[in-house]
Design an enzyme around this catalytic site. Structure first.
Site, short mmCIF file in Angstrom:
data_model
loop_
_atom_site.label_atom_id
_atom_site.label_comp_id
_atom_site.label_asym_id
_atom_site.label_seq_id
_atom_site.Cartn_x
_atom_site.Cartn_y
_atom_site.Cartn_z
N GLY A 122 0.84 -1.20 0.00
CA GLY A 122 0.00 0.00 0.00
C GLY A 122 0.87 1.25 0.00
O GLY A 122 1.81 1.35 0.79
N VAL A 190 16.49 -9.58 23.65
CA VAL A 190 15.40 -10.57 23.70
C VAL A 190 15.59 -11.67 22.64
O VAL A 190 15.50 -12.86 22.95
CB VAL A 190 14.05 -9.87 23.52
CG1 VAL A 190 12.94 -10.76 24.02
CG2 VAL A 190 14.02 -8.56 24.26
N ASP A 319 5.25 -1.09 15.88
CA ASP A 319 6.71 -0.95 15.80
C ASP A 319 7.15 0.26 15.00
O ASP A 319 8.28 0.70 15.12
CB ASP A 319 7.32 -2.19 15.14
CG ASP A 319 7.43 -3.39 16.07
OD1 ASP A 319 6.85 -3.34 17.17
OD2 ASP A 319 8.09 -4.37 15.69
N HIS A 451 -3.79 -23.50 46.02
CA HIS A 451 -2.62 -24.25 46.46
C HIS A 451 -2.67 -25.66 45.88
O HIS A 451 -3.73 -26.28 45.94
CB HIS A 451 -2.56 -24.34 47.98
CG HIS A 451 -1.42 -25.17 48.46
ND1 HIS A 451 -0.12 -24.70 48.48
CD2 HIS A 451 -1.36 -26.47 48.89
CE1 HIS A 451 0.67 -25.66 48.92
NE2 HIS A 451 -0.06 -26.73 49.18
P1 FAD Z 1 4.52 -6.07 12.05
O1 FAD Z 1 4.15 -7.28 12.80
O2 FAD Z 1 5.93 -5.94 11.61
O3 FAD Z 1 3.57 -6.02 10.78
C1 FAD Z 1 3.71 -5.09 9.78
C2 FAD Z 1 3.06 -5.63 8.53
O4 FAD Z 1 2.94 -4.59 7.58
C3 FAD Z 1 3.86 -6.74 7.84
O5 FAD Z 1 3.02 -7.81 7.51
C4 FAD Z 1 4.39 -6.06 6.58
O6 FAD Z 1 4.52 -6.96 5.49
C5 FAD Z 1 3.29 -5.07 6.30
N1 FAD Z 1 3.69 -3.91 5.50
C6 FAD Z 1 4.72 -3.07 5.69
N2 FAD Z 1 4.71 -2.06 4.78
C7 FAD Z 1 3.62 -2.28 4.00
C8 FAD Z 1 3.05 -1.59 2.91
N3 FAD Z 1 3.56 -0.44 2.46
N4 FAD Z 1 1.94 -2.12 2.34
C9 FAD Z 1 1.40 -3.27 2.80
N5 FAD Z 1 1.88 -3.95 3.84
C10 FAD Z 1 2.99 -3.46 4.45
N6 FAD Z 1 6.62 -9.30 20.61
C11 FAD Z 1 5.93 -9.77 21.65
O7 FAD Z 1 5.09 -9.04 22.20
N7 FAD Z 1 6.09 -11.05 22.13
C12 FAD Z 1 7.00 -11.90 21.57
O8 FAD Z 1 7.13 -13.03 22.00
C13 FAD Z 1 7.75 -11.42 20.46
N8 FAD Z 1 8.64 -12.24 19.88
C14 FAD Z 1 9.35 -11.77 18.80
C15 FAD Z 1 10.31 -12.61 18.24
C16 FAD Z 1 11.06 -12.17 17.17
C17 FAD Z 1 12.08 -13.10 16.56
C18 FAD Z 1 10.84 -10.87 16.63
C19 FAD Z 1 11.61 -10.39 15.45
C20 FAD Z 1 9.90 -10.03 17.19
C21 FAD Z 1 9.15 -10.47 18.29
N9 FAD Z 1 8.22 -9.65 18.92
C22 FAD Z 1 7.53 -10.11 20.00
C23 FAD Z 1 7.95 -8.28 18.43
C24 FAD Z 1 6.68 -8.28 17.57
O9 FAD Z 1 6.83 -9.21 16.52
C25 FAD Z 1 6.42 -6.90 17.02
O10 FAD Z 1 6.43 -5.96 18.07
C26 FAD Z 1 5.08 -6.84 16.32
O11 FAD Z 1 5.04 -7.76 15.25
C27 FAD Z 1 4.80 -5.43 15.82
O12 FAD Z 1 3.56 -5.42 15.19
P2 FAD Z 1 3.22 -4.38 14.04
O13 FAD Z 1 1.81 -4.66 13.67
O14 FAD Z 1 3.59 -3.03 14.47
O15 FAD Z 1 4.19 -4.73 12.83
P1 NAI Z 2 17.09 -5.80 21.78
O1 NAI Z 2 16.93 -4.35 21.77
O2 NAI Z 2 16.26 -6.62 22.70
O3 NAI Z 2 18.61 -6.17 22.10
C1 NAI Z 2 19.65 -5.67 21.32
C2 NAI Z 2 20.96 -5.92 22.05
O4 NAI Z 2 22.00 -5.70 21.11
C3 NAI Z 2 21.20 -4.99 23.22
O5 NAI Z 2 21.56 -5.72 24.35
C4 NAI Z 2 22.32 -4.07 22.73
O6 NAI Z 2 23.19 -3.69 23.76
C5 NAI Z 2 23.03 -4.97 21.73
N1 NAI Z 2 23.73 -4.25 20.66
C6 NAI Z 2 23.29 -3.23 19.91
N2 NAI Z 2 24.20 -2.87 19.01
C7 NAI Z 2 25.28 -3.69 19.17
C8 NAI Z 2 26.53 -3.84 18.54
N3 NAI Z 2 26.89 -3.04 17.54
N4 NAI Z 2 27.37 -4.79 18.99
C9 NAI Z 2 27.02 -5.60 20.00
N5 NAI Z 2 25.83 -5.52 20.65
C10 NAI Z 2 24.97 -4.58 20.24
O7 NAI Z 2 16.91 -6.25 20.25
P2 NAI Z 2 16.58 -7.64 19.58
O8 NAI Z 2 16.98 -8.78 20.43
O9 NAI Z 2 17.13 -7.52 18.20
O10 NAI Z 2 15.02 -7.64 19.51
C11 NAI Z 2 14.33 -6.57 18.86
C12 NAI Z 2 13.04 -6.31 19.51
O11 NAI Z 2 12.10 -7.32 19.15
C13 NAI Z 2 13.06 -6.38 21.04
O12 NAI Z 2 13.53 -5.19 21.60
C14 NAI Z 2 11.62 -6.60 21.34
O13 NAI Z 2 10.98 -5.38 21.26
C15 NAI Z 2 11.18 -7.49 20.20
N6 NAI Z 2 11.18 -8.88 20.65
C16 NAI Z 2 10.35 -9.23 21.67
C17 NAI Z 2 10.33 -10.52 22.15
C18 NAI Z 2 9.46 -10.84 23.30
O14 NAI Z 2 8.62 -10.01 23.64
N7 NAI Z 2 9.60 -11.99 23.91
C19 NAI Z 2 11.14 -11.58 21.55
C20 NAI Z 2 12.01 -11.09 20.51
C21 NAI Z 2 11.98 -9.80 20.07
#
Ligand code: FAD
Ligand code: NAI
Length: 472
Positions: A122, A190, A319, A451
């Site tokens: 979009g 994370v 995000d 409990h």
């Molecule tokens: P997104 O989920 O990134 O969705 C954005 C969507 O927009 C995508 O489908 C993309 O294709 C679409 N899009 C982008 N631009 C366009 C466009 N111009 N037109 C049409 N479509 C478009 N958070 C938690 O709370 N709990 C967790 O356990 C957790 N685990 C995670 C594990 C990993 C490995 C990662 C990477 C992230 C994790 N997160 C977790 C973070 C979580 O995934 C994000 O915070 C969340 O997905 C954000 O939601 P969002 O809707 O903002 O964006």
């Molecule tokens: P993060 O922000 O959790 O951790 C990034 C880490 O990288 C930090 O500890 C930072 O000090 C380090 N770092 C940054 N630049 C660096 C460099 N140049 N060299 C070495 N270390 C460096 O980011 P991450 O793990 O990539 O996850 C991104 C986000 O995704 C999280 O912040 C979270 O918001 C979301 N997420 C949430 C999960 C959950 O809710 N369980 C699971 C996974 C992701």
């Protein structure tokens, strides 16, 4: 001819798809656009969370935890297993099935709520009559309100782009086809801890490097220390305070040069490297500049506390805006925006957004940490209770960690709850509920908890605030 809608949502991650459903529930005509493709080129709504984030990572965490339990913990229960093995292809295919169930679930919810779904990218075209034209491939849509929920992408290290074969983002990290002998992670946040745990449990030798000298600096110090101890004992090698240098890809694998905290030059030879150093907001292809949508220096869409952008009737959630990058935060913002469009008073209290790290032990918290309270000079009381003293935890065979509660010194209002231990992800909700109702620690202490249950530890932590635990 453009199709008219009251609300157009760009992005169907947790922020976007939930906003679309809530807006439809409130009686608006709604379109939701998402470009994510599954392996057959079809739609895969759910965003990062469903496709390469929360859901697949939790599927792999579960599989690998079962494997670790079968290999270690089962013996304590008298359960013997011979010839334990892991079929990585099957584990990945199960994960893909779980992802697809969630993609299909969202498409079903769109139908159920009469949200029109458009598969493609979009882009803002031109604003006309106070409305917005959004183009998706050949289609043109006109919306009175637009909610941008375009999420985030993994941040790469300069000079080391992701190839998803050897240098992996979260995407490749969830698709490693065989257990690597050596795995490195840059970033002990994370993703680093969750993905590092998955592959360590399956047999990889895992090293995590982080630039900061403090482990999990956003987490309550006492909880972070306990977690660090547990991860190190499990065999996760965590090096803090490092400076990462050259990353060189070889014929097989990759080498990472770095300077450790003592200033010594080191090199790691790895089969795979996951770079998890945070994520960047995604506005690629949106044509934000074309319509004057304001971005900050990080590329995030600038919004006020109510997710309003600088353009009238254009909102942004999840995000792609400020605040924690969490699925449930994105969802809450999506609901709040839909309700504001309907003239209601939706809002998100960031202090009550819980965090969970799904390692073992799990880490979960809500509200203020002890170091934050000290920094602001707020007088507080602290109480904690170890799972070691909890009957259910002993029966589970998982007694690592504690529940810690922080309450205002004068009013006893709960200011923060921090958990490291079994099922912390589930236990934290009691704290969220209590804090949403501005409960005191005494309120929790007076509530009858079943409990034996792990939740009794939360009650005991509340009693500990008043220095009167019953079981410790
Ligand atoms: P997104 O989920 O990134 O969705 C954005 C969507 O927009 C995508 O489908 C993309 O294709 C679409 N899009 C982008 N631009 C366009 C466009 N111009 N037109 C049409 N479509 C478009 N958070 C938690 O709370 N709990 C967790 O356990 C957790 N685990 C995670 C594990 C990993 C490995 C990662 C990477 C992230 C994790 N997160 C977790 C973070 C979580 O995934 C994000 O915070 C969340 O997905 C954000 O939601 P969002 O809707 O903002 O964006
Ligand atoms: P993060 O922000 O959790 O951790 C990034 C880490 O990288 C930090 O500890 C930072 O000090 C380090 N770092 C940054 N630049 C660096 C460099 N140049 N060299 C070495 N270390 C460096 O980011 P991450 O793990 O990539 O996850 C991104 C986000 O995704 C999280 O912040 C979270 O918001 C979301 N997420 C949430 C999960 C959950 O809710 N369980 C699971 C996974 C992701």
């Amino acid at each position: 001819m453009s199709k008219p809608f009251d609300v157009i949502v760009i992005g169907a991650g947790p922020g976007g798809y939930i906003a679309a459903i809530r807006a439809a529930q409130l009686g608006f005509t709604v379109a939701c656009i998402d470009e994510w493709k599954n392996d057959k080129g079809g739609p895969a709504p759910g965003g990062t969370c469903t496709n390469v984030g929360c859901i697949p990572s939790k599927a792999l965490l579960q599989s690998s935890e079962y494997f670790e339990h079968a290999g270690h913990a089962f013996a304590d229960h008298g359960i013997g297993l011979k010839d334990l093995s892991i079929d990585v292809a099957k584990m990945l295919s199960r994960k893909d099935t779980v992802v697809k169930q969630n993609n299909d679930g969202i498409l079903y919810l769109f139908k159920k709520n009469k949200v029109s779904f458009f598969h493609g990218r979009g882009s803002f075209m031109k604003a006309a009559d106070g409305s917005y034209q959004i183009v998706v491939g050949e289609e043109s849509l006109i919306g009175k309100h637009v909610i941008v929920a375009t999420g985030s992408n993994a941040r790469a290290l300069p000079g080391a782009p992701f190839d998803e074969e050897t240098i992996l983002s979260n995407d490749g990290a969830l698709r490693i086809g065989a257990v690597p002998k050596t795995l490195g992670l840059i970033g002990s946040g994370v993703i680093g801890l969750e993905m590092g745990s998955v592959w360590r449990r399956l047999g990889a030798q895992v090293t995590v490097l982080d630039a900061l000298p403090t482990f999990l600096c956003a987490v309550d110090e006492q909880i972070a220390k306990e977690a660090h101890k547990a991860f190190t004992k499990q065999g996760l090698k965590i090096e803090l305070g490092v400076q990462v240098g050259e990353i060189k890809k070889g014929k097989q694998g990759v080498s990472v040069a770095y300077t450790n905290a003592e200033g010594e030059a080191q090199t790691l030879a790895l089969d795979k490297l996951i770079v998890s150093i945070g994520r960047v907001p995604n506005t690629v292809g949106l044509n934000a500049e074309g319509v004057g949508l304001k971005l900050d220096e990080r590329g995030a869409i600038v919004v006020d506390a109510g997710c309003r952008t600088n353009l009238p009737n254009v909102w942004a959630v999840g995000d792609v805006v400020r605040g924690p990058m969490l699925a449930h935060k994105a969802e809450e913002e999506g609901v709040a925006v839909a309700e504001c469009i309907a003239g209601q008073h939706g809002h998100v209290d960031f202090n009550l957004v819980p965090w969970v790290i799904y390692t073992s032990p799990e880490i979960a918290w809500v509200g203020q940490t002890e170091q934050q309270l000290k920094a602001t000079g707020r007088a507080y009381k602290a109480g904690s209770f170890p799972f070691m003293a909890n009957g259910r935890a002993r029966a589970l065979g998982d007694t690592t960690g504690m529940v810690k509660m922080l309450a205002d010194a004068a009013t006893d209002e709960i200011l923060g709850v921090h958990i490291v231990g079994p099922f912390a992800s589930e236990l934290i909700t009691e704290a969220c509920v209590a804090m949403a109702f501005r409960a005191s620690s005494e309120d929790i202490a007076r509530i009858c908890h079943a409990h034996p249950s792990l939740a009794e530890s939360t009650k005991e932590a509340a009693l500990a605030v008043d220095k009167r635990t019953l079981n410790f």
